[in-house]
Design a protein around this motif. Structure first.
Motif, PDB file in Angstrom:
ATOM      1  N   PRO A  77       0.857  -1.310   0.007  1.00  0.00           N
ATOM      2  CA  PRO A  77       0.002  -0.010   0.054  1.00  0.00           C
ATOM      3  C   PRO A  77       1.048   1.393  -0.150  1.00  0.00           C
ATOM      4  CG  PRO A  77      -1.250  -1.503   1.709  1.00  0.00           C
ATOM      5  CD  PRO A  77       0.391  -2.162   1.350  1.00  0.00           C
ATOM      6  N   LYS A  78       1.849   1.313   0.744  1.00  0.00           N
ATOM      7  CA  LYS A  78       2.806   2.625   0.911  1.00  0.00           C
ATOM      8  C   LYS A  78       4.054   2.587   0.007  1.00  0.00           C
ATOM      9  CE  LYS A  78       1.174   4.242   5.412  1.00  0.00           C
ATOM     10  NZ  LYS A  78       1.722   3.679   6.958  1.00  0.00           N
ATOM     11  N   GLY A  79       4.009   1.555  -1.651  1.00  0.00           N
ATOM     12  CA  GLY A  79       5.347   1.342  -2.111  1.00  0.00           C
ATOM     13  C   GLY A  79       7.178   1.445  -0.777  1.00  0.00           C
ATOM     14  N   ARG A  80       7.560   1.502  -1.982  1.00  0.00           N
ATOM     15  CA  ARG A  80       9.128   1.440  -0.955  1.00  0.00           C
ATOM     16  C   ARG A  80       8.925   2.630   0.278  1.00  0.00           C
ATOM     17  NH1 ARG A  80      13.266   0.373  -5.985  1.00  0.00           N
ATOM     18  NH2 ARG A  80      11.642  -0.858  -6.646  1.00  0.00           N
ATOM     19  N   ASN A  81       8.406   3.820   0.255  1.00  0.00           N
ATOM     20  CA  ASN A  81       7.910   4.844   1.389  1.00  0.00           C
ATOM     21  C   ASN A  81       9.164   4.469   1.990  1.00  0.00           C
ATOM     22  OD1 ASN A  81       7.133   5.859   3.518  1.00  0.00           O
ATOM     23  ND2 ASN A  81       6.438   3.408   4.377  1.00  0.00           N
ATOM     24  N   GLU A  82      10.202   4.901   1.363  1.00  0.00           N
ATOM     25  CA  GLU A  82      11.367   4.398   2.377  1.00  0.00           C
ATOM     26  C   GLU A  82      12.112   6.599   1.846  1.00  0.00           C
ATOM     27  OE1 GLU A  82      13.739   1.863  -0.294  1.00  0.00           O
ATOM     28  OE2 GLU A  82      14.027   3.490  -2.154  1.00  0.00           O
ATOM     29  N   SER A  83      13.481   6.281   2.731  1.00  0.00           N
ATOM     30  CA  SER A  83      14.045   8.079   3.360  1.00  0.00           C
ATOM     31  C   SER A  83      15.595   7.016   3.671  1.00  0.00           C
ATOM     32  CB  SER A  83      13.581   8.768   3.819  1.00  0.00           C
ATOM     33  OG  SER A  83      14.064   9.578   3.866  1.00  0.00           O
ATOM     34  N   GLY A  84      16.820   7.002   3.542  1.00  0.00           N
ATOM     35  CA  GLY A  84      18.347   6.776   3.639  1.00  0.00           C
ATOM     36  C   GLY A  84      18.500   5.110   3.904  1.00  0.00           C
ATOM     37  N   MET A  85      18.833   4.494   4.475  1.00  0.00           N
ATOM     38  CA  MET A  85      19.349   3.200   3.930  1.00  0.00           C
ATOM     39  C   MET A  85      18.135   3.174   5.387  1.00  0.00           C
ATOM     40  SD  MET A  85      22.604   1.123   3.530  1.00  0.00           S
ATOM     41  CE  MET A  85      22.015  -0.963   4.171  1.00  0.00           C
ATOM     42  N   TRP A  86      17.133   1.601   4.947  1.00  0.00           N
ATOM     43  CA  TRP A  86      16.168   1.223   6.033  1.00  0.00           C
ATOM     44  C   TRP A  86      16.975  -0.599   6.779  1.00  0.00           C
ATOM     45  CZ3 TRP A  86      13.568  -2.925   4.995  1.00  0.00           C
ATOM     46  CH2 TRP A  86      12.904  -2.918   3.043  1.00  0.00           C
ATOM     47  N   TRP A  87      17.567  -1.090   5.243  1.00  0.00           N
ATOM     48  CA  TRP A  87      17.471  -2.431   5.229  1.00  0.00           C
ATOM     49  C   TRP A  87      18.956  -2.530   6.726  1.00  0.00           C
ATOM     50  CZ3 TRP A  87      17.607   0.617   1.131  1.00  0.00           C
ATOM     51  CH2 TRP A  87      19.454   0.437   0.761  1.00  0.00           C
ATOM     52  N   ARG A  88      18.785  -3.504   6.495  1.00  0.00           N
ATOM     53  CA  ARG A  88      20.436  -4.983   7.555  1.00  0.00           C
ATOM     54  C   ARG A  88      20.278  -5.981   6.446  1.00  0.00           C
ATOM     55  NH1 ARG A  88      20.216  -0.068   7.932  1.00  0.00           N
ATOM     56  NH2 ARG A  88      20.756   1.132  10.004  1.00  0.00           N
ATOM     57  N   ARG A  89      21.375  -6.935   7.147  1.00  0.00           N
ATOM     58  CA  ARG A  89      21.175  -8.402   6.769  1.00  0.00           C
ATOM     59  C   ARG A  89      20.760  -8.704   7.541  1.00  0.00           C
ATOM     60  NH1 ARG A  89      26.626  -6.243   8.461  1.00  0.00           N
ATOM     61  NH2 ARG A  89      28.603  -5.741   6.321  1.00  0.00           N
ATOM     62  N   HIS A  90      19.692  -9.711   7.480  1.00  0.00           N
ATOM     63  CA  HIS A  90      19.231  -9.940   7.713  1.00  0.00           C
ATOM     64  C   HIS A  90      19.044 -10.848   9.532  1.00  0.00           C
ATOM     65  CE1 HIS A  90      20.489 -13.891   6.360  1.00  0.00           C
ATOM     66  NE2 HIS A  90      20.915 -14.607   7.389  1.00  0.00           N
ATOM     67  N   ASP A  91      20.421 -11.177   9.962  1.00  0.00           N
ATOM     68  CA  ASP A  91      20.767 -11.344  11.375  1.00  0.00           C
ATOM     69  C   ASP A  91      20.877 -10.547  11.943  1.00  0.00           C
ATOM     70  OD1 ASP A  91      22.834 -10.125  10.398  1.00  0.00           O
ATOM     71  OD2 ASP A  91      24.146 -12.264  11.182  1.00  0.00           O
ATOM     72  N   GLU A  92      20.427  -8.736  11.346  1.00  0.00           N
ATOM     73  CA  GLU A  92      20.566  -7.547  12.197  1.00  0.00           C
ATOM     74  C   GLU A  92      19.897  -7.125  12.716  1.00  0.00           C
ATOM     75  OE1 GLU A  92      25.308  -6.529  10.577  1.00  0.00           O
ATOM     76  OE2 GLU A  92      23.732  -5.806   9.469  1.00  0.00           O
ATOM     77  N   TYR A  93      18.607  -6.807  12.037  1.00  0.00           N
ATOM     78  CA  TYR A  93      16.988  -6.714  12.347  1.00  0.00           C
ATOM     79  C   TYR A  93      17.102  -6.560  14.207  1.00  0.00           C
ATOM     80  CZ  TYR A  93      16.160  -5.420   7.783  1.00  0.00           C
ATOM     81  OH  TYR A  93      16.410  -4.666   6.552  1.00  0.00           O
ATOM     82  N   ASN A  94      16.728  -6.064  14.783  1.00  0.00           N
ATOM     83  CA  ASN A  94      16.204  -6.137  16.300  1.00  0.00           C
ATOM     84  C   ASN A  94      17.278  -5.994  17.326  1.00  0.00           C
ATOM     85  OD1 ASN A  94      13.995  -5.888  15.900  1.00  0.00           O
ATOM     86  ND2 ASN A  94      13.782  -8.320  15.181  1.00  0.00           N
ATOM     87  N   LYS A  95      18.653  -5.654  16.929  1.00  0.00           N
ATOM     88  CA  LYS A  95      19.618  -5.233  17.509  1.00  0.00           C
ATOM     89  C   LYS A  95      20.144  -3.860  17.376  1.00  0.00           C
ATOM     90  CE  LYS A  95      23.002  -9.438  15.794  1.00  0.00           C
ATOM     91  NZ  LYS A  95      24.034 -10.169  14.991  1.00  0.00           N
ATOM     92  N   GLY A  96      19.999  -3.964  19.243  1.00  0.00           N
ATOM     93  CA  GLY A  96      21.007  -2.652  19.411  1.00  0.00           C
ATOM     94  C   GLY A  96      21.588  -1.477  18.869  1.00  0.00           C
TER      95      GLY A  96
END
Length: 261
Positions: free
Chosen positions: A242-261
């Motif tokens: 619904p909101k497309g790519r909806n991004e500003s800057g680099m939001w992605w991480r390696r898949h084992d790095e999400y939810n890390k502090g």
């Protein structure tokens, strides 16, 4: 309350049918582009490229592993990187799922990077990947296919990438340091690969296609930069969200790095 336009189911269906016409035209255009890719002249590869693989030293013909077609993803992992490029990593996350289907349709998929094989193997284990990944360390392969460059080329404006000549690095609008406050993807990717931006950008992403006939390898296609968009699986889904790519800057991480502090 949403600020987006709303309507009845009937109004939505009428608009959807209009959009469907454009989508079908886009599909037909994509079919035509695929046909034109396949009609490109083949370029014979006479140089004896050597690679290090899990099975030992290999030629480019060996990388085909018995298939007649080879698709190479030029993965950004330079010798000075401490880890693979996070952006390339999000693209490569999809390879495991379809590499087996390609292999059973006479097409081998392989990533190739300049980092030594031991670095690639360690990172591959970390990411849980199983697709083939070869090292072109100390060879000309990456340079010849315009995905690796020297510091001198970068400094003097000798980089030709995506079929265009780049200006000297000093004129590129990214700070050449590890400024965490700069959210531009080149800086963030550099930080996450343990390098400065200049070192990071001496490697570039791309993909190349090859065919093997009568013992001779030919290059058939190469693409770079936004030409890789169709290989980046998550964006194909986001383009339908619904909101497309909806991004500003680099939001992605390696898949084992999400939810890390």
């Amino acid at each position: 309350m949403t600020t987006h336009m709303t309507g009845t189911r009937k109004e939505w269906l009428a608009a959807r049918l209009e959009l469907l016409k454009a989508e079908k035209e886009h599909t037909r255009r994509g079919d035509e582009l695929a046909r034109r890719r396949q009609e490109l002249p083949w370029v014979r590869i006479d140089k004896d490229y050597r690679f290090e693989t899990d099975a030992g030293s290999a030629s480019l013909a060996n990388i085909f592993q018995g298939r007649s077609q080879l698709l190479v993803y030029h993965f950004m992992f330079g010798p000075d990187y401490t880890a693979g490029c996070p952006t390339c990593s999000t693209i490569a996350d999809g390879f495991n799922g379809f590499a087996i289907h390609l292999a059973n349709h006479d097409v081998m998929l392989c990533a190739i990077s300049r980092a030594p094989l031991a670095k690639l193997q360690a990172y591959k284990r970390r990411m849980g990947w199983t697709f083939p990944w070869a090292s072109s360390f100390d060879g000309d392969f990456n340079a010849d296919f315009n995905v690796s460059f020297t510091e001198q080329q970068q400094r003097e404006g000798g980089i030709e990438y995506n079929y265009l000549r780049e200006p000297p690095a000093s004129t590129i609008p990214f700070r050449m340091g590890k400024e965490a406050g700069n959210e531009s993807p080149p800086v963030q990717n550099a930080i996450m690969t343990g390098t400065d931006v200049a070192t990071y950008l001496r490697e570039r992403p791309g993909m190349s296609a090859f065919v093997l006939e009568d013992g001779v390898v030919y290059q058939t296609y190469s693409t770079y930069a936004r030409g890789l968009d169709g290989l980046w699986g998550m964006y194909q889904w986001l383009d339908r969200a619904p909101k497309g790519r909806n991004e500003s800057g680099m939001w992605w991480r390696r898949h084992d790095e999400y939810n890390k502090g």
